[in-house]
Write a protein that holds these residues in place. Sequence first.
Motif, PDB file in Angstrom:
ATOM      1  N   HIS A  17      64.393   5.583  67.714  1.00 19.39           N
ATOM      2  CA  HIS A  17      65.780   5.721  67.629  1.00 19.39           C
ATOM      3  C   HIS A  17      66.269   5.737  65.990  1.00 19.39           C
ATOM      4  CE1 HIS A  17      70.266   5.210  67.902  1.00 19.39           C
ATOM      5  NE2 HIS A  17      70.016   5.884  68.976  1.00 19.39           N
ATOM      6  N   GLU A  18      67.318   6.812  65.682  1.00 16.32           N
ATOM      7  CA  GLU A  18      67.746   6.598  64.539  1.00 16.32           C
ATOM      8  C   GLU A  18      68.478   5.549  63.918  1.00 16.32           C
ATOM      9  OE1 GLU A  18      72.037   8.866  65.192  1.00 16.32           O
ATOM     10  OE2 GLU A  18      70.204  10.276  64.715  1.00 16.32           O
ATOM     11  N   ARG A  31      63.319   6.282  58.422  1.00 17.76           N
ATOM     12  CA  ARG A  31      63.509   6.515  57.097  1.00 17.76           C
ATOM     13  C   ARG A  31      62.115   6.811  56.316  1.00 17.76           C
ATOM     14  NH1 ARG A  31      68.186   3.622  53.603  1.00 17.76           N
ATOM     15  NH2 ARG A  31      69.102   3.981  55.573  1.00 17.76           N
ATOM     16  N   ALA A  32      61.070   5.902  56.534  1.00 14.90           N
ATOM     17  CA  ALA A  32      59.777   5.785  55.758  1.00 14.90           C
ATOM     18  C   ALA A  32      59.182   7.221  56.065  1.00 14.90           C
ATOM     19  CB  ALA A  32      59.345   4.397  55.940  1.00 14.90           C
ATOM     20  N   ALA A  33      59.142   7.501  57.261  1.00 14.92           N
ATOM     21  CA  ALA A  33      58.717   8.663  57.999  1.00 14.92           C
ATOM     22  C   ALA A  33      59.145  10.088  57.166  1.00 14.92           C
ATOM     23  CB  ALA A  33      58.174   8.751  59.447  1.00 14.92           C
ATOM     24  N   LEU A  34      60.379   9.945  57.310  1.00 13.00           N
ATOM     25  CA  LEU A  34      61.127  11.355  56.985  1.00 13.00           C
ATOM     26  C   LEU A  34      61.585  11.539  55.754  1.00 13.00           C
ATOM     27  CD1 LEU A  34      63.386  11.378  60.285  1.00 13.00           C
ATOM     28  CD2 LEU A  34      61.332  12.431  60.003  1.00 13.00           C
ATOM     29  N   GLY A  35      61.979  10.367  54.832  1.00 13.34           N
ATOM     30  CA  GLY A  35      62.282  10.406  53.537  1.00 13.34           C
ATOM     31  C   GLY A  35      63.829  10.573  53.468  1.00 13.34           C
ATOM     32  N   ILE A  36      64.505  10.509  54.682  1.00 14.22           N
ATOM     33  CA  ILE A  36      66.052  10.511  54.444  1.00 14.22           C
ATOM     34  C   ILE A  36      66.489   9.395  55.579  1.00 14.22           C
ATOM     35  CG2 ILE A  36      66.113  13.065  54.211  1.00 14.22           C
ATOM     36  CD1 ILE A  36      66.688  12.363  57.579  1.00 14.22           C
ATOM     37  N   ASN A  37      67.842   9.480  55.571  1.00 16.58           N
ATOM     38  CA  ASN A  37      68.407   8.350  56.456  1.00 16.58           C
ATOM     39  C   ASN A  37      68.614   8.937  57.697  1.00 16.58           C
ATOM     40  OD1 ASN A  37      69.847   6.515  58.322  1.00 16.58           O
ATOM     41  ND2 ASN A  37      71.011   5.719  56.468  1.00 16.58           N
ATOM     42  N   PRO A  38      67.959   9.021  58.943  1.00 20.03           N
ATOM     43  CA  PRO A  38      68.174   9.615  60.065  1.00 20.03           C
ATOM     44  C   PRO A  38      69.493   9.414  60.637  1.00 20.03           C
ATOM     45  CG  PRO A  38      66.725   8.076  60.596  1.00 20.03           C
ATOM     46  CD  PRO A  38      67.145   8.028  59.064  1.00 20.03           C
ATOM     47  N   ALA A  39      70.120   8.332  60.424  1.00 18.06           N
ATOM     48  CA  ALA A  39      71.539   7.940  60.906  1.00 18.06           C
ATOM     49  C   ALA A  39      72.692   8.762  60.162  1.00 18.06           C
ATOM     50  CB  ALA A  39      71.563   6.592  60.848  1.00 18.06           C
ATOM     51  N   HIS A  66      63.763  17.747  59.477  1.00 15.05           N
ATOM     52  CA  HIS A  66      62.883  16.946  58.782  1.00 15.05           C
ATOM     53  C   HIS A  66      61.792  16.391  59.676  1.00 15.05           C
ATOM     54  CE1 HIS A  66      65.484  16.180  55.216  1.00 15.05           C
ATOM     55  NE2 HIS A  66      66.274  16.735  56.059  1.00 15.05           N
ATOM     56  N   PHE A  67      62.105  15.990  61.050  1.00 16.93           N
ATOM     57  CA  PHE A  67      61.030  15.451  61.651  1.00 16.93           C
ATOM     58  C   PHE A  67      59.854  16.639  62.005  1.00 16.93           C
ATOM     59  CE2 PHE A  67      59.196  15.008  66.196  1.00 16.93           C
ATOM     60  CZ  PHE A  67      58.685  13.708  66.204  1.00 16.93           C
ATOM     61  N   MET A  68      60.357  17.804  62.168  1.00 11.49           N
ATOM     62  CA  MET A  68      59.149  18.831  62.116  1.00 11.49           C
ATOM     63  C   MET A  68      58.358  19.050  61.004  1.00 11.49           C
ATOM     64  SD  MET A  68      59.239  19.926  65.396  1.00 11.49           S
ATOM     65  CE  MET A  68      58.265  21.451  64.948  1.00 11.49           C
ATOM     66  N   GLY A  69      58.957  18.967  60.127  1.00  8.39           N
ATOM     67  CA  GLY A  69      58.279  18.970  58.601  1.00  8.39           C
ATOM     68  C   GLY A  69      57.344  17.757  58.429  1.00  8.39           C
ATOM     69  N   MET A  70      57.821  16.623  58.936  1.00  4.47           N
ATOM     70  CA  MET A  70      56.697  15.632  58.778  1.00  4.47           C
ATOM     71  C   MET A  70      55.599  15.840  59.775  1.00  4.47           C
ATOM     72  SD  MET A  70      56.095  12.506  60.705  1.00  4.47           S
ATOM     73  CE  MET A  70      57.554  12.314  61.771  1.00  4.47           C
ATOM     74  N   VAL A  71      55.975  16.372  60.857  1.00  5.35           N
ATOM     75  CA  VAL A  71      54.791  16.533  61.888  1.00  5.35           C
ATOM     76  C   VAL A  71      53.967  17.619  61.539  1.00  5.35           C
ATOM     77  CG1 VAL A  71      54.557  17.438  64.138  1.00  5.35           C
ATOM     78  CG2 VAL A  71      56.254  15.800  63.808  1.00  5.35           C
ATOM     79  N   ALA A  72      54.403  18.665  60.797  1.00  5.07           N
ATOM     80  CA  ALA A  72      53.803  19.765  60.496  1.00  5.07           C
ATOM     81  C   ALA A  72      52.796  19.265  59.472  1.00  5.07           C
ATOM     82  CB  ALA A  72      54.430  20.720  59.953  1.00  5.07           C
ATOM     83  N   ALA A  93      62.771  24.768  78.882  1.00  2.00           N
ATOM     84  CA  ALA A  93      61.443  24.580  78.082  1.00  2.00           C
ATOM     85  C   ALA A  93      61.784  23.094  77.790  1.00  2.00           C
ATOM     86  CB  ALA A  93      61.651  25.276  76.580  1.00  2.00           C
ATOM     87  N   GLN A  94      60.746  22.221  77.945  1.00  2.00           N
ATOM     88  CA  GLN A  94      60.775  20.861  77.623  1.00  2.00           C
ATOM     89  C   GLN A  94      60.118  20.610  76.352  1.00  2.00           C
ATOM     90  OE1 GLN A  94      58.182  17.837  79.696  1.00  2.00           O
ATOM     91  NE2 GLN A  94      59.972  16.631  80.199  1.00  2.00           N
ATOM     92  N   LEU A  95      61.054  20.203  75.361  1.00  2.00           N
ATOM     93  CA  LEU A  95      60.690  20.007  73.874  1.00  2.00           C
ATOM     94  C   LEU A  95      60.437  18.567  73.596  1.00  2.00           C
ATOM     95  CD1 LEU A  95      62.926  22.605  72.167  1.00  2.00           C
ATOM     96  CD2 LEU A  95      60.834  22.930  73.124  1.00  2.00           C
ATOM     97  N   ILE A  96      59.744  18.262  72.524  1.00  2.00           N
ATOM     98  CA  ILE A  96      59.887  16.891  71.964  1.00  2.00           C
ATOM     99  C   ILE A  96      60.248  17.202  70.536  1.00  2.00           C
ATOM    100  CG2 ILE A  96      57.151  16.963  71.505  1.00  2.00           C
ATOM    101  CD1 ILE A  96      57.318  13.827  71.665  1.00  2.00           C
ATOM    102  N   GLY A  97      61.176  16.440  70.019  1.00  2.64           N
ATOM    103  CA  GLY A  97      61.710  16.507  68.844  1.00  2.64           C
ATOM    104  C   GLY A  97      62.625  15.419  68.264  1.00  2.64           C
ATOM    105  N   GLY A  98      62.967  15.384  67.266  1.00  2.00           N
ATOM    106  CA  GLY A  98      63.678  14.403  66.360  1.00  2.00           C
ATOM    107  C   GLY A  98      65.345  14.699  66.584  1.00  2.00           C
ATOM    108  N   ASN A  99      66.057  13.881  66.596  1.00  2.00           N
ATOM    109  CA  ASN A  99      67.530  13.899  66.571  1.00  2.00           C
ATOM    110  C   ASN A  99      67.911  14.494  67.924  1.00  2.00           C
ATOM    111  OD1 ASN A  99      69.966  13.399  65.322  1.00  2.00           O
ATOM    112  ND2 ASN A  99      70.268  15.572  64.409  1.00  2.00           N
ATOM    113  N   GLN A 100      67.285  14.346  69.074  1.00  3.04           N
ATOM    114  CA  GLN A 100      67.675  14.746  70.311  1.00  3.04           C
ATOM    115  C   GLN A 100      68.023  13.401  70.931  1.00  3.04           C
ATOM    116  OE1 GLN A 100      63.999  17.984  70.890  1.00  3.04           O
ATOM    117  NE2 GLN A 100      63.969  16.254  72.321  1.00  3.04           N
ATOM    118  N   SER A 101      69.664  13.373  71.019  1.00  3.83           N
ATOM    119  CA  SER A 101      70.129  12.289  71.650  1.00  3.83           C
ATOM    120  C   SER A 101      70.024  10.861  70.425  1.00  3.83           C
ATOM    121  CB  SER A 101      69.975  11.793  72.918  1.00  3.83           C
ATOM    122  OG  SER A 101      70.279  12.746  73.950  1.00  3.83           O
ATOM    123  N   GLY A 102      69.904  11.459  69.258  1.00  2.00           N
ATOM    124  CA  GLY A 102      69.713  10.302  68.252  1.00  2.00           C
ATOM    125  C   GLY A 102      68.365   9.614  68.307  1.00  2.00           C
ATOM    126  N   ARG A 103      67.462  10.333  68.963  1.00  2.00           N
ATOM    127  CA  ARG A 103      66.135   9.620  69.031  1.00  2.00           C
ATOM    128  C   ARG A 103      64.829  10.732  68.969  1.00  2.00           C
ATOM    129  NH1 ARG A 103      68.111   7.359  73.399  1.00  2.00           N
ATOM    130  NH2 ARG A 103      67.719   5.283  72.338  1.00  2.00           N
TER     131      ARG A 103
END
Length: 147
Positions: free
Chosen positions: A35-36, A44-52, A59-65, A121-131
Amino acid sequence: MRVLAFLAAIYVACTMPDTATASMLAQAQQFTGLHEVKNNRRLRAALGINPARTPWCGHFMGMVARRAGREPPKAYSFASSWLHFGAPVRLAFARPGDVIVVRTGRGYHVGILSALSKSTAQLIGGNQSGRVQLSQFSRRQVVAVRR
């Protein structure tokens, strides 16, 4: 003999799972549930930004890629930039691990396909309801499938 080798290569390409897309799905799944706010330090450490404070699906997809050995788009923080990632795929041929861009009101959201049904389509991603989580999106919202 050359024709036989060519046909064998096509067979392998069509039947073997794409390790790059499977790797992106596996990378994303490692963060499921974070959760953000509650897990701000780790995200924050993984993404390099404050997700809150920052929209962070791109950003999440960039990190995953990057973790999967892929090169994200130059402006990866914007969900719309993922419209040009990898190669286009028709929704009918989408498979788990593909990058999906959906239309959400006036903007876009990006995630990784986990499952596809007749209507969603069921997606896993960041910033989906804050998590980082699995979320359902209507197939009508899908504007791009990229592999």
